[in-house]
Scaffold this motif. Structure first.
Motif, PDB file in Angstrom:
ATOM      1  N   ASP A 241       0.820  -1.212   0.000  1.00 15.55           N
ATOM      2  CA  ASP A 241       0.000   0.000   0.000  1.00 15.55           C
ATOM      3  C   ASP A 241       0.853   1.261   0.000  1.00 15.55           C
ATOM      4  O   ASP A 241       0.478   2.289   0.583  1.00 15.55           O
ATOM      5  N   GLY A 242       2.001   1.185  -0.651  1.00  9.48           N
ATOM      6  CA  GLY A 242       2.868   2.344  -0.765  1.00  9.48           C
ATOM      7  C   GLY A 242       3.801   2.573   0.401  1.00  9.48           C
ATOM      8  O   GLY A 242       4.598   3.514   0.378  1.00  9.48           O
ATOM      9  N   PHE A 243       3.737   1.727   1.432  1.00 10.84           N
ATOM     10  CA  PHE A 243       4.591   1.877   2.605  1.00 10.84           C
ATOM     11  C   PHE A 243       5.520   0.673   2.738  1.00 10.84           C
ATOM     12  O   PHE A 243       5.141  -0.453   2.423  1.00 10.84           O
ATOM     13  N   VAL A 244       6.720   0.926   3.254  1.00 12.95           N
ATOM     14  CA  VAL A 244       7.716  -0.115   3.432  1.00 12.95           C
ATOM     15  C   VAL A 244       7.421  -0.888   4.710  1.00 12.95           C
ATOM     16  O   VAL A 244       7.137  -0.305   5.761  1.00 12.95           O
ATOM     17  N   SER A 245       7.479  -2.205   4.603  1.00 16.50           N
ATOM     18  CA  SER A 245       7.397  -3.069   5.788  1.00 16.50           C
ATOM     19  C   SER A 245       8.811  -3.508   6.149  1.00 16.50           C
ATOM     20  O   SER A 245       9.545  -4.034   5.310  1.00 16.50           O
ATOM     21  N   PHE A 246       9.183  -3.264   7.394  1.00 16.22           N
ATOM     22  CA  PHE A 246      10.519  -3.615   7.877  1.00 16.22           C
ATOM     23  C   PHE A 246      10.458  -4.858   8.761  1.00 16.22           C
ATOM     24  O   PHE A 246       9.461  -5.091   9.454  1.00 16.22           O
ATOM     25  N   ALA A 247      11.546  -5.613   8.752  1.00 17.44           N
ATOM     26  CA  ALA A 247      11.686  -6.742   9.675  1.00 17.44           C
ATOM     27  C   ALA A 247      12.183  -6.191  11.003  1.00 17.44           C
ATOM     28  O   ALA A 247      13.262  -6.525  11.491  1.00 17.44           O
ATOM     29  N   TYR A 248      11.377  -5.336  11.584  1.00 16.24           N
ATOM     30  CA  TYR A 248      11.737  -4.592  12.788  1.00 16.24           C
ATOM     31  C   TYR A 248      10.582  -4.724  13.758  1.00 16.24           C
ATOM     32  O   TYR A 248       9.480  -4.235  13.497  1.00 16.24           O
ATOM     33  N   HIS A 249      10.817  -5.395  14.871  1.00 19.76           N
ATOM     34  CA  HIS A 249       9.715  -5.741  15.765  1.00 19.76           C
ATOM     35  C   HIS A 249       9.991  -5.306  17.200  1.00 19.76           C
ATOM     36  O   HIS A 249       9.629  -5.977  18.151  1.00 19.76           O
ATOM     37  N   GLY A 250      10.633  -4.144  17.331  1.00 21.86           N
ATOM     38  CA  GLY A 250      10.918  -3.623  18.652  1.00 21.86           C
ATOM     39  C   GLY A 250       9.685  -3.000  19.287  1.00 21.86           C
ATOM     40  O   GLY A 250       8.608  -2.900  18.684  1.00 21.86           O
ATOM     41  N   HIS A 258       4.059   1.431   8.431  1.00 20.48           N
ATOM     42  CA  HIS A 258       3.001   2.188   7.749  1.00 20.48           C
ATOM     43  C   HIS A 258       3.263   3.690   7.794  1.00 20.48           C
ATOM     44  O   HIS A 258       2.334   4.495   7.773  1.00 20.48           O
ATOM     45  N   ARG A 259       4.524   4.073   7.841  1.00 20.39           N
ATOM     46  CA  ARG A 259       4.892   5.486   7.841  1.00 20.39           C
ATOM     47  C   ARG A 259       5.967   5.822   6.822  1.00 20.39           C
ATOM     48  O   ARG A 259       6.069   6.965   6.399  1.00 20.39           O
ATOM     49  N   ILE A 260       6.791   4.843   6.466  1.00 20.92           N
ATOM     50  CA  ILE A 260       7.967   5.092   5.637  1.00 20.92           C
ATOM     51  C   ILE A 260       7.693   4.633   4.208  1.00 20.92           C
ATOM     52  O   ILE A 260       7.270   3.503   3.979  1.00 20.92           O
ATOM     53  N   ARG A 261       7.950   5.510   3.253  1.00 19.95           N
ATOM     54  CA  ARG A 261       7.762   5.175   1.843  1.00 19.95           C
ATOM     55  C   ARG A 261       9.093   4.789   1.198  1.00 19.95           C
ATOM     56  O   ARG A 261      10.162   5.097   1.734  1.00 19.95           O
ATOM     57  N   PRO A 262       9.050   4.092   0.044  1.00 18.17           N
ATOM     58  CA  PRO A 262      10.302   3.714  -0.621  1.00 18.17           C
ATOM     59  C   PRO A 262      11.242   4.881  -0.863  1.00 18.17           C
ATOM     60  O   PRO A 262      12.462   4.730  -0.740  1.00 18.17           O
ATOM     61  N   ALA A 263      10.700   6.061  -1.175  1.00 19.22           N
ATOM     62  CA  ALA A 263      11.558   7.220  -1.420  1.00 19.22           C
ATOM     63  C   ALA A 263      12.358   7.594  -0.182  1.00 19.22           C
ATOM     64  O   ALA A 263      13.503   8.062  -0.289  1.00 19.22           O
ATOM     65  N   ASP A 264      11.779   7.404   0.992  1.00 15.21           N
ATOM     66  CA  ASP A 264      12.500   7.688   2.234  1.00 15.21           C
ATOM     67  C   ASP A 264      13.671   6.728   2.425  1.00 15.21           C
ATOM     68  O   ASP A 264      14.757   7.133   2.858  1.00 15.21           O
ATOM     69  N   VAL A 265      13.452   5.457   2.102  1.00 11.83           N
ATOM     70  CA  VAL A 265      14.502   4.450   2.233  1.00 11.83           C
ATOM     71  C   VAL A 265      15.626   4.737   1.251  1.00 11.83           C
ATOM     72  O   VAL A 265      16.808   4.647   1.588  1.00 11.83           O
ATOM     73  N   ARG A 266      15.262   5.096   0.019  1.00 13.48           N
ATOM     74  CA  ARG A 266      16.293   5.421  -0.977  1.00 13.48           C
ATOM     75  C   ARG A 266      17.081   6.658  -0.546  1.00 13.48           C
ATOM     76  O   ARG A 266      18.302   6.714  -0.709  1.00 13.48           O
ATOM     77  N   TRP A 267      16.400   7.656  -0.004  1.00 14.53           N
ATOM     78  CA  TRP A 267      17.067   8.888   0.457  1.00 14.53           C
ATOM     79  C   TRP A 267      18.140   8.554   1.487  1.00 14.53           C
ATOM     80  O   TRP A 267      19.287   8.995   1.377  1.00 14.53           O
ATOM     81  N   ALA A 268      17.769   7.767   2.491  1.00 16.45           N
ATOM     82  CA  ALA A 268      18.712   7.402   3.550  1.00 16.45           C
ATOM     83  C   ALA A 268      19.833   6.523   3.008  1.00 16.45           C
ATOM     84  O   ALA A 268      21.012   6.700   3.360  1.00 16.45           O
TER      85      ALA A 268
END
Length: 317
Positions: A241-250, A258-268
């Motif tokens: 749905d346009g948001f990145v799912s992370f293997a992050y379960h803290g 449900h907050r981070i988009r692919p463009a944010d990941v590419r930016w970082a």
């Protein structure tokens, strides 16, 4: 304080909201100008030449490995042991010992190189301590200097700040996820009032106490600073749905799910990719890692960076 209302207009594409207004609702004034963004992040024009061995404050602020440090008090908070000491110049140092000491120094120096503000943070493997029992060797750790130019004004909130939804804010969260930083609670964030000798922002929004990193991400007592754990921990599980799912379960996974988009990941990821191999080696060497252990962490980080740079709008696993 962090709850102060800020009003600024976005003036640069680099600061633009990454298309995520639908699911992210800032709780303070949403307009951000470049001068205000500088309180969180400043574009690192000289990134490939930045010092990751000593960090942004340089060797001149570093603790002297040959000095004798006078005990002041034990560390009062957190799971890791530590203490406050004074050096022979009467500078006050906050020492964190244990498993979190090394990861904190690495991540602090990396973040500062990327343009995020950090206090003076260093690592010593051991030091001489003078206390009521006399002078004796002590296990080293993370040394954080109490500097008079930085006045700690208290914590700031991940959900109540002027930067929510901007690329540097989103990118900061991506970087912390990439390092498996498992303790993203507000009390680890510090708002510093800065007394500058030169031009610069009057406040710094700083993510501090970064030691619960480079290991696993779990809800209860995650194992930090473990290369064998870090190597097998996944990074991205897909895009939905346009948001990145992370293997992050803290405990604080709500900050990124449900907050981070692919463009944010590419930016970082593109920002991190500008660091040279020598800088990566320096970051881990400055935190006291043996080269073989450092290489394991660095290789896995390179894999995550490459994964982040390749992410597309419909990436799936």
């Amino acid at each position: 304080m962090a709850s102060t209302t800020f009003r600024i207009a976005v003036t640069s594409a680099a600061l633009a909201v990454s298309g995520c207004a639908a699911d992210i609702h800032p709780t303070v004034a949403p307009e951000v100008v470049a001068s205000q963004m500088a309180e969180l992040w400043e574009q690192p024009a000289d990134l490939p030449t930045r010092d990751l061995l000593n960090g942004p404050w340089g060797v001149e602020y570093a603790p002297n490995a040959n000095d004798t440090y006078t005990f002041v008090r034990k560390k009062r908070q957190g799971a890791n042991p530590g203490m406050t000491v004074n050096d022979s110049q009467n500078r006050e140092w906050h020492i964190k010992q244990g498993a979190e000491a090394q990861p904190e120094v690495v991540l602090s120096h990396v973040l500062s190189a990327l343009g995020y503000h950090q206090p003076p943070v260093y690592y010593l493997p051991s030091f001489a301590l003078a206390d009521e029992t006399g002078s004796h060797p002590e296990t080293g750790g993370r040394f954080r200097l109490h500097d008079s130019t930085l006045k700690d004004r208290g914590e700031w909130s991940w959900d109540q700040n002027p930067f929510v939804g901007t690329a540097p804010y989103q990118g900061l969260l991506v970087i912390l996820v990439m390092f498996n930083s498992a303790d993203l609670k507000n009390e680890n964030n510090s708002l510093y009032q800065v007394k500058h000798q030169r031009e610069g922002p009057e406040n710094w929004f700083v993510v501090r106490d970064l030691g619960s990193s480079l290991g696993e991400v779990g809800r209860f007592n995650p194992k930090e600073n473990r290369p064998e754990v870090f190597e097998r921990q996944a990074f991205i599980s897909g895009v939905r749905d346009g948001f990145v799912s992370f293997a992050y379960h803290g405990v604080h996974s709500n900050l990124v799910q449900h907050r981070i988009r692919p463009a944010d990941v590419r930016w970082a990821s593109q920002l991190l990719a500008q660091l040279t191999e020598g800088q990566w080696q320096d970051a881990f060497r400055g935190a006291g890692y043996p080269p073989p252990v450092a290489s394991r962490f660095i290789n896995r980080l390179h894999q995550k960076i490459d994964e982040g740079r390749r992410i597309g709008p419909e990436t799936a696993r």
